[in-house]
Design a protein around this motif. Structure first.
Motif, PDB file in Angstrom:
ATOM      1  N   SER A  35      -2.047  -8.890  27.340  1.00 36.74           N
ATOM      2  CA  SER A  35      -0.523  -8.285  26.747  1.00 36.74           C
ATOM      3  C   SER A  35      -0.716  -9.088  25.445  1.00 36.74           C
ATOM      4  O   SER A  35      -0.025  -8.454  24.711  1.00 36.74           O
ATOM      5  CB  SER A  35       0.187  -9.987  27.489  1.00 36.74           C
ATOM      6  OG  SER A  35       0.098  -9.223  28.934  1.00 36.74           O
ATOM      7  N   TYR A  36      -2.062  -9.673  24.996  1.00 40.25           N
ATOM      8  CA  TYR A  36      -1.796 -10.315  24.218  1.00 40.25           C
ATOM      9  C   TYR A  36      -3.094 -10.290  23.429  1.00 40.25           C
ATOM     10  O   TYR A  36      -4.046 -10.555  22.562  1.00 40.25           O
ATOM     11  CB  TYR A  36      -1.868 -12.174  23.901  1.00 40.25           C
ATOM     12  CG  TYR A  36      -0.205 -12.214  24.309  1.00 40.25           C
ATOM     13  CD1 TYR A  36      -0.545 -12.994  25.794  1.00 40.25           C
ATOM     14  CD2 TYR A  36       0.533 -12.219  23.969  1.00 40.25           C
ATOM     15  CE1 TYR A  36       0.662 -13.282  26.477  1.00 40.25           C
ATOM     16  CE2 TYR A  36       2.505 -12.242  24.552  1.00 40.25           C
ATOM     17  CZ  TYR A  36       1.644 -12.613  25.574  1.00 40.25           C
ATOM     18  OH  TYR A  36       2.812 -13.708  26.818  1.00 40.25           O
ATOM     19  N   HIS A 103       0.658 -19.009  30.008  1.00 39.68           N
ATOM     20  CA  HIS A 103       1.937 -18.143  30.363  1.00 39.68           C
ATOM     21  C   HIS A 103       0.894 -17.300  31.209  1.00 39.68           C
ATOM     22  O   HIS A 103       1.746 -16.889  32.570  1.00 39.68           O
ATOM     23  CB  HIS A 103       2.949 -18.184  28.991  1.00 39.68           C
ATOM     24  CG  HIS A 103       3.421 -16.320  29.747  1.00 39.68           C
ATOM     25  ND1 HIS A 103       4.644 -16.718  30.263  1.00 39.68           N
ATOM     26  CD2 HIS A 103       3.681 -14.902  29.643  1.00 39.68           C
ATOM     27  CE1 HIS A 103       5.139 -15.338  30.493  1.00 39.68           C
ATOM     28  NE2 HIS A 103       3.913 -14.202  30.174  1.00 39.68           N
ATOM     29  N   VAL A 107       2.080 -16.497  35.284  1.00 30.52           N
ATOM     30  CA  VAL A 107       2.142 -15.922  35.635  1.00 30.52           C
ATOM     31  C   VAL A 107       1.481 -14.818  37.466  1.00 30.52           C
ATOM     32  O   VAL A 107       1.791 -14.857  38.061  1.00 30.52           O
ATOM     33  CB  VAL A 107       2.051 -14.223  34.390  1.00 30.52           C
ATOM     34  CG1 VAL A 107       2.261 -13.144  35.510  1.00 30.52           C
ATOM     35  CG2 VAL A 107       3.687 -14.574  33.842  1.00 30.52           C
ATOM     36  N   HIS A 122       7.043 -24.409  39.342  1.00 28.08           N
ATOM     37  CA  HIS A 122       7.067 -23.890  38.012  1.00 28.08           C
ATOM     38  C   HIS A 122       7.053 -25.089  36.730  1.00 28.08           C
ATOM     39  O   HIS A 122       6.103 -25.071  36.037  1.00 28.08           O
ATOM     40  CB  HIS A 122       7.862 -22.708  37.924  1.00 28.08           C
ATOM     41  CG  HIS A 122       7.345 -21.863  36.916  1.00 28.08           C
ATOM     42  ND1 HIS A 122       8.460 -21.135  36.718  1.00 28.08           N
ATOM     43  CD2 HIS A 122       7.313 -22.544  35.382  1.00 28.08           C
ATOM     44  CE1 HIS A 122       8.695 -20.112  34.945  1.00 28.08           C
ATOM     45  NE2 HIS A 122       7.467 -21.441  34.845  1.00 28.08           N
ATOM     46  N   ASP A 126       3.982 -26.291  34.302  1.00 26.27           N
ATOM     47  CA  ASP A 126       4.185 -25.750  33.047  1.00 26.27           C
ATOM     48  C   ASP A 126       4.099 -27.081  31.524  1.00 26.27           C
ATOM     49  O   ASP A 126       3.991 -27.331  30.940  1.00 26.27           O
ATOM     50  CB  ASP A 126       5.548 -25.255  32.184  1.00 26.27           C
ATOM     51  CG  ASP A 126       5.780 -24.713  31.368  1.00 26.27           C
ATOM     52  OD1 ASP A 126       7.072 -25.114  30.225  1.00 26.27           O
ATOM     53  OD2 ASP A 126       4.879 -23.509  30.645  1.00 26.27           O
TER      54      ASP A 126
ATOM     55  N   TYR B  36      12.997 -25.433  31.918  1.00 22.97           N
ATOM     56  CA  TYR B  36      13.602 -25.636  30.591  1.00 22.97           C
ATOM     57  C   TYR B  36      14.901 -26.619  30.845  1.00 22.97           C
ATOM     58  O   TYR B  36      15.406 -25.758  29.814  1.00 22.97           O
ATOM     59  CB  TYR B  36      13.558 -24.268  29.301  1.00 22.97           C
ATOM     60  CG  TYR B  36      12.041 -23.839  29.405  1.00 22.97           C
ATOM     61  CD1 TYR B  36      12.415 -22.605  30.531  1.00 22.97           C
ATOM     62  CD2 TYR B  36      11.321 -24.545  29.394  1.00 22.97           C
ATOM     63  CE1 TYR B  36      10.822 -21.416  30.590  1.00 22.97           C
ATOM     64  CE2 TYR B  36       9.945 -23.526  29.537  1.00 22.97           C
ATOM     65  CZ  TYR B  36       9.575 -22.226  29.884  1.00 22.97           C
ATOM     66  OH  TYR B  36       8.898 -21.388  29.763  1.00 22.97           O
ATOM     67  N   ARG B 105      13.696 -16.688  24.574  1.00 21.22           N
ATOM     68  CA  ARG B 105      12.532 -15.801  25.049  1.00 21.22           C
ATOM     69  C   ARG B 105      11.969 -16.526  26.180  1.00 21.22           C
ATOM     70  O   ARG B 105      10.953 -16.254  26.708  1.00 21.22           O
ATOM     71  CB  ARG B 105      11.882 -15.939  23.750  1.00 21.22           C
ATOM     72  CG  ARG B 105      10.171 -16.027  23.876  1.00 21.22           C
ATOM     73  CD  ARG B 105       9.310 -17.040  22.757  1.00 21.22           C
ATOM     74  NE  ARG B 105       9.313 -17.908  22.675  1.00 21.22           N
ATOM     75  CZ  ARG B 105       9.127 -19.064  23.243  1.00 21.22           C
ATOM     76  NH1 ARG B 105       8.277 -18.803  24.176  1.00 21.22           N
ATOM     77  NH2 ARG B 105       9.485 -20.355  22.952  1.00 21.22           N
ATOM     78  N   ASP B 109      10.843 -15.353  29.677  1.00 19.60           N
ATOM     79  CA  ASP B 109       9.071 -16.062  30.451  1.00 19.60           C
ATOM     80  C   ASP B 109      10.224 -16.052  31.796  1.00 19.60           C
ATOM     81  O   ASP B 109       9.340 -15.393  32.986  1.00 19.60           O
ATOM     82  CB  ASP B 109       8.767 -16.832  29.769  1.00 19.60           C
ATOM     83  CG  ASP B 109       7.794 -16.453  28.444  1.00 19.60           C
ATOM     84  OD1 ASP B 109       8.624 -17.193  28.058  1.00 19.60           O
ATOM     85  OD2 ASP B 109       7.957 -14.977  28.873  1.00 19.60           O
ATOM     86  N   THR B 112      10.008 -13.166  34.080  1.00  9.18           N
ATOM     87  CA  THR B 112       9.060 -12.065  34.266  1.00  9.18           C
ATOM     88  C   THR B 112       8.251 -12.499  35.131  1.00  9.18           C
ATOM     89  O   THR B 112       7.327 -12.497  36.322  1.00  9.18           O
ATOM     90  CB  THR B 112       8.176 -12.603  32.964  1.00  9.18           C
ATOM     91  OG1 THR B 112       8.747 -11.426  31.643  1.00  9.18           O
ATOM     92  CG2 THR B 112       7.143 -11.921  33.264  1.00  9.18           C
ATOM     93  N   GLN B 132       6.781  -7.236  29.666  1.00  8.34           N
ATOM     94  CA  GLN B 132       7.187  -7.955  28.384  1.00  8.34           C
ATOM     95  C   GLN B 132       6.593  -7.081  27.133  1.00  8.34           C
ATOM     96  O   GLN B 132       7.968  -8.213  26.234  1.00  8.34           O
ATOM     97  CB  GLN B 132       5.673  -8.080  28.625  1.00  8.34           C
ATOM     98  CG  GLN B 132       5.601 -10.245  29.788  1.00  8.34           C
ATOM     99  CD  GLN B 132       4.158 -11.035  29.114  1.00  8.34           C
ATOM    100  OE1 GLN B 132       4.469 -11.472  30.317  1.00  8.34           O
ATOM    101  NE2 GLN B 132       3.738 -10.661  28.198  1.00  8.34           N
TER     102      GLN B 132
END
Lengths: 141, 147
Positions: A35-36, A103, A107, A122, A126, B36, B105, B109, B112, B132
């Motif tokens: 992904s990155y 992240h 996933v 989650h 996190d 969040y 964002r 996430d 996802t 993504q």
């Protein structure tokens, strides 16, 4: 800030998944590398193709560090001191990459656990991964 | 313009064609508000958001989650011009709703993660990458008209 209940949840998950530490860790890494792609630049010395021995062993290493840290979250600074030094002075990984790995770990856990990866779990995970990343990056400057 | 491979288009179309908008929309928005909590600032008029249980049981949040997810249909139908497709919505979020675009964002996430949990092993590495990429184009388009 992690509540007592959240801390217990986190310890429970890492303990339960320890038998598949290498698979989970390797999958998180692979998801991050794909992904990155910029994150691959830190691994030119390893074979990071899917299912490679290097990927599994490195994935396991990271997983076990995360599991170990979870056992005493209040003392992450002590537990992670050697890793802090290593990441700051030797590896010198751009700290924003910790977020990308976190992240992808989340996933991976979601894929693995399905519905059992509840919103509360989650949130706890996190928070833990953010705290872990912050401590890991403490000595960078 | 964003370039999409045939494989990426197929992956994204496949996710949408199997999507339960009500279930996934509700779960994603709830998850965002729980993981969040500062995102709750935009939902003052939505009733009880006291804790995870009340959020997940809140019908207004559920309905809004579905609405947001249907909003992604526009991007799906206009994959070659997502930027302009969301120009108006971007202005709405900026000028009327005053939403910090970084929150898009976070919601992306959470979406996802919910889809990953639903698809399990079928949410492969390649699927994650394509998905993504799609969401990041949407997020970028939604933040574009902020001034």
């Amino acid at each position: 800030m992690l509540s007592k209940q959240e801390k217990e949840l986190i310890i429970e998950i890492w303990t339960r998944l320890t038998p598949v530490a290498d698979r989970i860790g390797a999958e998180a890494l692979l998801r991050m590398f794909t992904s990155y792609p910029g994150t691959k630049t830190y691994f030119s010395h390893l074979d990071i193709t899917p299912r490679s021995a290097h990927l599994l062993s490195h994935g396991q290493k990271i997983f076990l560090a995360l599991a170990e840290g979870s056992k005493d979250i209040a003392n992450l600074m002590t537990t992670l001191a050697p890793l802090q030094t290593y990441h700051a002075y030797q590896l010198r990984i751009q700290p924003s990459n910790f977020k990308l790995f976190s992240h992808c770990m989340i996933v991976t856990l979601a894929c693995f656990m399905g519905d059992r990866f509840t919103p509360s779990l989650h949130a706890a995970m996190d928070k833990y991964l953010s705290a872990f990343s912050a401590v890991l990056g403490e000595k960078f400057r | 313009m964003v370039e999409w491979t045939d494989s990426e288009r197929a992956i994204i179309n496949s996710i949408f064609s199997n999507l339960d908008y009500e279930e996934i929309g509700r779960k994603s928005l709830c998850r965002c508000l729980i993981v969040y909590p500062w995102t709750q600032r935009y939902f003052g008029a939505f009733g009880n958001l006291y804790n995870a249980e009340t959020i997940m049981a809140n019908p207004l949040i559920a309905a809004h989650g579905t609405k947001i997810l249907h909003g992604l249909d526009r991007a799906l139908k206009n994959m070659d011009d997502i930027k302009n497709t969301y120009a108006e919505l971007s202005l709405l979020h900026s000028d009327k709703l005053h939403v910090d675009p970084d929150n898009f964002r976070l919601l992306a996430d959470c979406l996802t993660v919910v889809i990953a949990a639903k698809m399990g092993t079928a949410f492969t590495v390649e699927t994650q990458v394509a998905w993504q990429k799609f969401l990041s184009v949407v997020v970028s388009a939604l933040g574009r008209q902020y001034h």
